[in-house]
Structures are given as C-alpha cells and as structure tokens.
Design a protein around this motif. Structure first.
Motif, PDB file in Angstrom:
ATOM      1  N   HIS A  47       2.848   4.227  -9.021  1.00  0.00           N
ATOM      2  CA  HIS A  47       3.751   3.327  -8.267  1.00  0.00           C
ATOM      3  C   HIS A  47       3.015   2.368  -7.336  1.00  0.00           C
ATOM      4  O   HIS A  47       3.570   1.343  -6.945  1.00  0.00           O
ATOM      5  CB  HIS A  47       4.797   4.142  -7.485  1.00  0.00           C
ATOM      6  N   LYS A  48       1.783   2.694  -6.980  1.00  0.00           N
ATOM      7  CA  LYS A  48       1.023   1.763  -6.120  1.00  0.00           C
ATOM      8  C   LYS A  48       0.309   0.712  -6.976  1.00  0.00           C
ATOM      9  O   LYS A  48      -0.244  -0.247  -6.461  1.00  0.00           O
ATOM     10  CB  LYS A  48      -0.008   2.525  -5.285  1.00  0.00           C
ATOM     11  N   HIS A  65      -5.797  10.721   3.852  1.00  0.00           N
ATOM     12  CA  HIS A  65      -4.337  10.788   3.806  1.00  0.00           C
ATOM     13  C   HIS A  65      -3.950  12.269   3.745  1.00  0.00           C
ATOM     14  O   HIS A  65      -4.706  13.090   3.211  1.00  0.00           O
ATOM     15  CB  HIS A  65      -3.892  10.063   2.528  1.00  0.00           C
ATOM     16  N   ALA A  72       0.841  -1.202   0.000  1.00  0.00           N
ATOM     17  CA  ALA A  72       0.000   0.000   0.000  1.00  0.00           C
ATOM     18  C   ALA A  72       0.874   1.250   0.000  1.00  0.00           C
ATOM     19  O   ALA A  72       0.426   2.332  -0.390  1.00  0.00           O
ATOM     20  CB  ALA A  72      -0.927   0.005   1.213  1.00  0.00           C
ATOM     21  N   ASP A  84      -9.922  10.657  -4.244  1.00  0.00           N
ATOM     22  CA  ASP A  84      -8.534  10.231  -4.107  1.00  0.00           C
ATOM     23  C   ASP A  84      -8.517   8.718  -4.326  1.00  0.00           C
ATOM     24  O   ASP A  84      -8.907   7.940  -3.448  1.00  0.00           O
ATOM     25  CB  ASP A  84      -8.041  10.607  -2.706  1.00  0.00           C
ATOM     26  N   SER A  88      -1.722   7.269  -8.253  1.00  0.00           N
ATOM     27  CA  SER A  88      -0.278   7.196  -8.518  1.00  0.00           C
ATOM     28  C   SER A  88       0.041   5.867  -9.172  1.00  0.00           C
ATOM     29  O   SER A  88      -0.442   4.817  -8.722  1.00  0.00           O
ATOM     30  CB  SER A  88       0.517   7.267  -7.207  1.00  0.00           C
ATOM     31  N   ASN A 135      -6.238   4.094   3.227  1.00  0.00           N
ATOM     32  CA  ASN A 135      -4.916   3.468   3.320  1.00  0.00           C
ATOM     33  C   ASN A 135      -4.628   2.959   4.726  1.00  0.00           C
ATOM     34  O   ASN A 135      -3.623   2.298   4.944  1.00  0.00           O
ATOM     35  CB  ASN A 135      -3.821   4.458   2.901  1.00  0.00           C
ATOM     36  N   SER A 191     -11.497   9.920  -0.093  1.00  0.00           N
ATOM     37  CA  SER A 191     -10.780   8.730  -0.552  1.00  0.00           C
ATOM     38  C   SER A 191     -11.757   7.666  -0.994  1.00  0.00           C
ATOM     39  O   SER A 191     -12.822   7.503  -0.395  1.00  0.00           O
ATOM     40  CB  SER A 191      -9.976   8.138   0.600  1.00  0.00           C
ATOM     41  N   GLY A 249       2.253  12.358  -9.331  1.00  0.00           N
ATOM     42  CA  GLY A 249       1.622  11.362  -8.467  1.00  0.00           C
ATOM     43  C   GLY A 249       0.288  11.895  -7.991  1.00  0.00           C
ATOM     44  O   GLY A 249      -0.140  12.998  -8.377  1.00  0.00           O
ATOM     45  N   ALA A 250      -0.382  11.121  -7.140  1.00  0.00           N
ATOM     46  CA  ALA A 250      -1.680  11.549  -6.608  1.00  0.00           C
ATOM     47  C   ALA A 250      -1.537  12.867  -5.846  1.00  0.00           C
ATOM     48  O   ALA A 250      -2.389  13.755  -5.943  1.00  0.00           O
ATOM     49  CB  ALA A 250      -2.255  10.468  -5.697  1.00  0.00           C
ATOM     50  N   THR A 251      -0.448  12.998  -5.096  1.00  0.00           N
ATOM     51  CA  THR A 251      -0.239  14.212  -4.300  1.00  0.00           C
ATOM     52  C   THR A 251      -0.201  15.439  -5.203  1.00  0.00           C
ATOM     53  O   THR A 251      -0.862  16.452  -4.928  1.00  0.00           O
ATOM     54  CB  THR A 251       1.089  14.106  -3.519  1.00  0.00           C
ATOM     55  N   ALA A 281      -2.249  13.757   1.816  1.00  0.00           N
ATOM     56  CA  ALA A 281      -2.287  14.243   0.428  1.00  0.00           C
ATOM     57  C   ALA A 281      -3.665  14.767   0.045  1.00  0.00           C
ATOM     58  O   ALA A 281      -3.783  15.592  -0.863  1.00  0.00           O
ATOM     59  CB  ALA A 281      -1.896  13.123  -0.536  1.00  0.00           C
ATOM     60  N   ALA A 332      -5.861   6.830  -4.812  1.00  0.00           N
ATOM     61  CA  ALA A 332      -4.495   6.294  -4.649  1.00  0.00           C
ATOM     62  C   ALA A 332      -4.506   4.828  -4.221  1.00  0.00           C
ATOM     63  O   ALA A 332      -3.706   4.033  -4.707  1.00  0.00           O
ATOM     64  CB  ALA A 332      -3.703   7.143  -3.655  1.00  0.00           C
ATOM     65  N   GLN A 333      -5.397   4.453  -3.328  1.00  0.00           N
ATOM     66  CA  GLN A 333      -5.473   3.045  -2.912  1.00  0.00           C
ATOM     67  C   GLN A 333      -6.500   2.274  -3.735  1.00  0.00           C
ATOM     68  O   GLN A 333      -6.295   1.106  -4.057  1.00  0.00           O
ATOM     69  CB  GLN A 333      -5.839   2.938  -1.416  1.00  0.00           C
ATOM     70  N   LEU A 366     -10.703   4.372  -1.070  1.00  0.00           N
ATOM     71  CA  LEU A 366     -10.354   3.233  -0.204  1.00  0.00           C
ATOM     72  C   LEU A 366      -9.311   3.750   0.778  1.00  0.00           C
ATOM     73  O   LEU A 366      -8.298   4.314   0.355  1.00  0.00           O
ATOM     74  CB  LEU A 366      -9.780   2.108  -1.075  1.00  0.00           C
TER      75      LEU A 366
HETATM   76  C1  LIG Z   1      -5.079   7.279   0.220  1.00  0.00           C
HETATM   77  C2  LIG Z   1      -3.837   7.915  -0.319  1.00  0.00           C
HETATM   78  N1  LIG Z   1      -3.912   9.094  -0.925  1.00  0.00           N
HETATM   79  C3  LIG Z   1      -2.844   9.710  -1.451  1.00  0.00           C
HETATM   80  C4  LIG Z   1      -1.596   9.154  -1.355  1.00  0.00           C
HETATM   81  C5  LIG Z   1      -0.439   9.880  -1.922  1.00  0.00           C
HETATM   82  O1  LIG Z   1       0.168   9.166  -2.953  1.00  0.00           O
HETATM   83  P1  LIG Z   1       1.567   9.636  -3.539  1.00  0.00           P
HETATM   84  O2  LIG Z   1       2.507   9.744  -2.381  1.00  0.00           O
HETATM   85  O3  LIG Z   1       1.927   8.546  -4.495  1.00  0.00           O
HETATM   86  O4  LIG Z   1       1.352  10.945  -4.224  1.00  0.00           O
HETATM   87  C6  LIG Z   1      -1.444   7.928  -0.703  1.00  0.00           C
HETATM   88  C7  LIG Z   1      -0.121   7.317  -0.528  1.00  0.00           C
HETATM   89  O5  LIG Z   1       0.124   6.549   0.361  1.00  0.00           O
HETATM   90  C8  LIG Z   1      -2.600   7.287  -0.177  1.00  0.00           C
HETATM   91  O6  LIG Z   1      -2.517   6.094   0.433  1.00  0.00           O
END
Ligand SMILES: Cc1ncc(COP(=O)(O)O)c(C=O)c1O
Length: 400
Positions: free
Chosen positions: A221-222, A119, A27, A196, A219, A171, A167, A90-92, A121, A198-199, A169
């Motif tokens: 990379h996840k 998160h 994750a 969001d 993102s 994290n 979000s 990335g998502a951020t 972010a 990301a997850q 899902l």
């Molecule tokens: C729910 C969630 N949102 C956003 C992010 C941010 O992702 P990134 O660091 O790849 O931009 C993460 C990263 O762990 C996340 O778990």
C-alpha cells in the motif's frame, strides 16, 4: 511549478482536489493509479475464485494471476527464485512472521540488535521475542543527521548478536541507512539480517542479491498498490531455517489427526485464503511502476523535496528533525504544539501526519512529544507545496 506528469494516472488526486484536500501523507499510505484499480475490479468482475485449490477455470485463472504476481515481485527485487517471495498482510505481519518463525534459534542471553529509529513494526515483534526468550535487545544510536552511527554499531554488533533488524529508510527522518556496512558487520558475526523496507521499497528498485540481507519486508500500500498485502523476501538458506507460525488451509503436504507435514516457503507461510485481489493488483502496480521513467520520477521527487526543505528552512522557528534526504520531512515549530498546528492544517485541507509516527522511542530519544511529517508521492506537485506553505503561514500567524 513542478507539475507531476503522473498526477492524472491517479483518479484519487482529482477527487481529493475537488474536495479541497492536499494529500501530503504518502509515507503513511499512497494513492493508487488507475491501472491498479482496473486490476482489482478486473479480478472481481471476471469471477473471484480461491487459489491453489480449485481445478475449475476461474480457480485456475486466479491461481495463475496470483503466481504471476509472485514472479513479478521476484523479478522486481531480483530474487533468484519466486519461491523466495512470501505474501503476507503487510510489512508488520512479515516481521511478526520472522519473530515467531526464528524464535527456536535463540537461547537466553543472545542479543538482537535494532536501531533507535525503528518503526514499532520493527521494534515490538523483537522486543516481545526478547521478553519471551530472555534475550537482550541492543539499540544502535543515531548521528545528528538521523543515520545509524556505524561507530557504536561496531561495538554493539558482536559475538552474542544473533539477529540484526534495521530500517532501510526512516519513516520519520527520511534518510537512507548505512545498510551495506551494518549488514557486513552482522554477517561477520554470523547473525541473521532483517531489513524493514516499508519506506525504502517505494524509492527505486532494490536488488536483493546485491543487498545480501537474509530477509526484506515491505507493504504494497505504500508502493501505490492495494492494501492487505505485503511481501517477505528471504534468502534460500535463511528461509529454510524458518519454522511455521500460522496453520490452516493450503500449507500442508498432508495432515493427520495427530501430526502434519508442512510445505516450505512460500506456501507453508501463507496459511488460509490470501488477499487474492490485492496480490494480483500488486503485480499490476509493479507493471505500472516498471513502465515509468524512473530517472524522471526520481528527479521530480528530488526537486519537490528540495522545495519542501527550502520552504521549511526559510520559516522562523521551524526545526527539522535530522537532515532528510528524500521523500519526507518532519519538523516542529518553537513554542507551538504539533497537535495545535496539525489541527489548523487539517482545517485548511492539508493532509499531513502529526504525532509520534509509530516511533515513540525515537521521539523520546529526541526529547519530543511529536512532530509534523510532510511526505511526498510521485503525483504531488509544486502547487501542493504552495498550498501547504500558505496554510502553514496562516496557522503560525494564529498560533503565535
Ligand atoms: C518504516 C516502517 N516500517 C514498517 C511499517 C509498517 O507497515 P504496515 O503498517 O504497512 O505493515 C511502516 C508503516 O508506516 C513504516 O513506515
């Protein structure tokens, strides 16, 4: 038990096995299949070139591959048009882009609604926007399972709500959030909706037209893809409201000393040289994932998750955070500090995450200093969990 048919696709897994490392932190970031490594190397080995600029053969080839990835992402998300896909770091960065790009739409006193589980972010960009524009940040509370509670949401999402950002899902809590209901509430108020992903993006394919949000961020990379690239999907009308936020090369129709005329989405939001190799390899990632038997992947992940939950629940003093549905489990152990436990797990070659998981306000809400999070990828197998539980038992014996 529970072997993963896909484990051998990921060279890192045998390298980590050889080092005695059990990777249970997907994750945070996932390992990459050989197909993605090949795509990265293939781009560099065949001649790197900048995109959207050069007329020479390597430049044309890079631009074609880069735009091909955009088309594949659009297809993956069922976006109507590849121009709705903006590549970010990335998502951020995608969410920061929104917090700047939408700023002009807010008046003092307007409200932004997020949830208690976000998160950082998907919290800090909105918090800072609220501070810049004197907005109110409303926080949707959770139920005991770790889901945003639609009851209070019906009260908190109201006529002053200009934007909802939640979000898909969590994290930390590993639960799907009730997006359909929340997005419908926000839409009734005419609010902009941001998801969001990301997850969530990692688990199954998500149809943007069916989901109906204005923006969706994730993102690579996840998602078993390279780092340095993320995706911001936007609905056509929503994208048209975005103001430019970063300025530089390849984002203008024309530039003059005193003014400039900018491209719209996507190029107007991709100033400067992008992460070319990573974008191209993200396309290869989606090809790899698209060729897997998705029902078999989901079945394997569900079986692993059930084993993880059963093992944790069977151990005295272990307390799960919420009721995770998939992918991960966060927990504390009575009388044991998560940092001590994490230290002992690390010493035994178990790679899990400990601490606040970039969700400090959630931890404060739960009254915790932190927790241990075990998260799973499609390459994990039953032996990984056996090793984890063995190490957990050793650690708890020492700590108690
Ligand atoms: C729910 C969630 N949102 C956003 C992010 C941010 O992702 P990134 O660091 O790849 O931009 C993460 C990263 O762990 C996340 O778990």
């Amino acid at each position: 038990m529970l072997p993963s048919p896909w484990r051998s696709d990921f060279p890192a897994l045998s390298a980590l096995d050889a080092e005695g490392q059990t990777y249970l932190d997907s994750a945070a970031t996932a390992q990459k299949p050989q197909a993605v490594l090949d795509a990265l190397l293939g781009y560099y080995a065949s001649g790197a070139a900048n995109v959207h600029r050069a007329q020479h053969l390597p430049g044309e080839r890079a631009t074609r591959a880069f735009e091909d990835s955009r088309t594949r992402v659009a297809h993956w998300l069922n976006a109507a048009n590849p121009a709705q896909i903006i590549f970010t770091r990335g998502a951020t960065e995608a969410i920061n882009l929104l917090a700047y790009g939408l700023e002009h739409l807010f008046q003092p006193g307007d409200e932004i609604v997020i949830s208690a589980l976000e998160h950082h972010a998907n919290l800090l960009p909105w918090q800072q926007l609220a501070l810049r524009r004197q907005l109110k940040l409303q926080v949707l509370p959770l139920d005991d399972r770790g889901e945003i509670d639609p009851g209070p949401a019906r009260e908190l999402i109201g006529p002053r709500t200009r934007l909802l950002a939640v979000s898909q899902l969590s994290n930390v809590l590993g639960r799907w959030q009730p997006l359909a209901e929340l997005l419908a509430l926000a839409r009734t108020q005419g609010a902009i909706t941001v998801v969001d992903g990301a997850q969530g993006a990692v688990h199954g394919r998500h149809d943007m037209q069916a989901l109906g949000c204005d923006f969706y961020a994730f993102s690579s990379h996840k998602l078993y893809g390279p780092d340095g690239v993320g995706v911001l999907y936007g609905r056509g009308e929503a994208l048209a409201r975005l103001r430019h936020w970063q300025f530089g090369g390849e984002m203008v129709h024309s530039a003059h000393y005193q003014h400039a005329d900018f491209h719209g989405a996507p190029l107007g939001f991709e100033a400067g040289t992008p992460a070319i190799a990573s974008v191209i390899a993200l396309g290869a990632t989606l090809d790899y994932l698209g060729n897997l038997d998705s029902a078999a992947v989901a079945g394997h992940e569900a079986a692993l998750h059930a084993k993880l939950l059963a093992g944790l629940k069977a151990r005295e003093g272990v307390r799960l955070l919420g009721e995770p549905q998939l992918a991960l489990a966060s927990f504390t152990v009575d009388g044991v500090h998560n940092a001590d436990l994490s230290h002992l797990l690390t010493e035994q070659g178990i790679a899990v995450r400990a601490g606040h998981h970039c969700a400090m306000p959630l931890m404060q809400t739960l009254g915790l200093a932190g927790s241990i999070r075990v998260s799973l990828g499609l390459y994990n197998d039953g032996d990984d969990l056996e090793r984890f539980f063995g190490a957990l038992d050793n650690a708890l014996e020492l700590l108690r």
